[in-house]
Scaffold this motif. Structure first.
Motif, PDB file in Angstrom:
ATOM      1  N   UNK A  97       0.813  -1.139   0.036  1.00 15.14           N
ATOM      2  CA  UNK A  97      -0.116   0.014  -0.266  1.00 15.14           C
ATOM      3  C   UNK A  97       0.954   1.297   0.095  1.00 15.14           C
ATOM      4  N   UNK A  98       0.759   2.160  -0.875  1.00 14.83           N
ATOM      5  CA  UNK A  98       1.629   3.245  -1.236  1.00 14.83           C
ATOM      6  C   UNK A  98       0.962   4.595  -1.804  1.00 14.83           C
ATOM      7  N   UNK A  99       1.862   5.524  -1.845  1.00 19.02           N
ATOM      8  CA  UNK A  99       1.338   6.852  -2.299  1.00 19.02           C
ATOM      9  C   UNK A  99       2.580   7.556  -3.020  1.00 19.02           C
ATOM     10  N   UNK A 100       2.393   8.138  -4.096  1.00 22.97           N
ATOM     11  CA  UNK A 100       3.406   9.268  -4.471  1.00 22.97           C
ATOM     12  C   UNK A 100       3.046  10.282  -5.318  1.00 22.97           C
ATOM     13  N   UNK A 101       3.683  11.400  -5.275  1.00 24.64           N
ATOM     14  CA  UNK A 101       2.910  12.312  -6.011  1.00 24.64           C
ATOM     15  C   UNK A 101       3.707  12.768  -7.274  1.00 24.64           C
ATOM     16  N   UNK A 126       5.922   1.389  -8.678  1.00 23.29           N
ATOM     17  CA  UNK A 126       4.900   2.012  -7.958  1.00 23.29           C
ATOM     18  C   UNK A 126       4.450   3.172  -8.884  1.00 23.29           C
ATOM     19  N   UNK A 127       3.364   2.940  -9.459  1.00 26.04           N
ATOM     20  CA  UNK A 127       2.657   4.027 -10.369  1.00 26.04           C
ATOM     21  C   UNK A 127       2.172   5.347  -9.703  1.00 26.04           C
ATOM     22  N   UNK A 178       0.673  12.638  -2.381  1.00 24.08           N
ATOM     23  CA  UNK A 178       1.344  11.893  -1.439  1.00 24.08           C
ATOM     24  C   UNK A 178       0.279  11.397  -0.412  1.00 24.08           C
ATOM     25  N   UNK A 179      -0.908  11.569  -0.306  1.00 22.14           N
ATOM     26  CA  UNK A 179      -2.077  11.421   0.418  1.00 22.14           C
ATOM     27  C   UNK A 179      -3.151  10.294   0.168  1.00 22.14           C
TER      28      UNK A 179
END
Length: 222
Positions: free
Chosen positions: A86-90, A110-111, A116-117
């Motif tokens: 489970x991830x996030x990236x801007x 990681x698409x 980032x939220x």
């Protein structure tokens, strides 16, 4: 920057049981490298190596290429495990991380989600684990990716291989069997229509916790 020697490493809250979920913020004490040491002072732990708040807890954030974090695992069974992150990236482009246990490595793309939220899951592939204690390393290959958790689910474990080796034919009759754990403790009785022990096991195992079991024909509990 924060660079901690893993020579004095110890689990943050005990070894993490696998199958199970590795919370990324629960990296081992004295077993990480964080290039900039930046954080939001969450107070979750003293070193706080880039920990950020999420909607339901914490995650690793402010990551840079070359950062790493280690985790003490305790795998219940030898086998191949499906891995989900489970991830996030801007970032404007996809990021990547690498998971490694011993000589086993898994590179994960990681698409980007544009911020980032917004956390979602990625099916990362499979990783082979031995049974017992071992160390997972999370390497950050691309800067600025947040990692919430890493989940391991058994795809093909040792017990599955044991069952497939049996050729015990039941002729599709109702079979009364007793289930014991590996210490000989009686767990339950089961009466099922099955063609062989493999078929019996496939039908009964959803009612059992992951692990190794002994199947005995008949009604005796000892």
């Amino acid at each position: 920057s924060s660079m901690i020697s893993s020579s004095s490493a110890q689990p943050f809250a005990g070894s993490i049981l696998i199958p199970g979920t590795v919370e990324a913020e629960n990296y081992d004490i004295n077993a990480f490298y964080d290039a900039d040491g930046q954080n939001e002072s969450t107070g979750y732990r003293e070193d706080d190596a880039g920990i950020v708040p999420t909607e339901n807890g914490y995650a690793l954030g402010y990551t840079n290429s070359g950062d790493y974090f280690e985790y003490s695992l305790n795998a219940k069974s030898l086998g191949t495990y499906n891995v989900t992150i489970r991830r996030a990236t801007g970032n404007s482009t996809a990021a990547s991380v690498t998971l490694s246990v011993g000589s086993e490595k898994l590179s994960i793309q990681i698409p980007t989600l544009g911020n980032w939220n917004s956390y979602t899951t990625v099916d990362a592939g499979t990783l082979a684990l031995t049974a017992g204690e071992q160390t997972l390393r999370l390497n950050i290959d691309s800067s600025y990716v947040n990692i919430d958790w890493i989940r391991f689910e058994c795809a093909s474990c040792e017990t599955d291989g044991i069952v497939s080796s049996f050729q015990w034919n039941f002729n599709a009759s109702p079979i009364q069997c007793q289930i014991f754990d590996i210490h000989g403790q009686w767990i339950k009785s089961a009466r099922l229509q099955a063609e062989n022990v493999g078929d019996f096991w496939e039908k009964v195992k959803p009612s059992l916790r992951p692990g190794a079991y002994i199947i005995r024909l008949g009604n005796g509990k000892t």
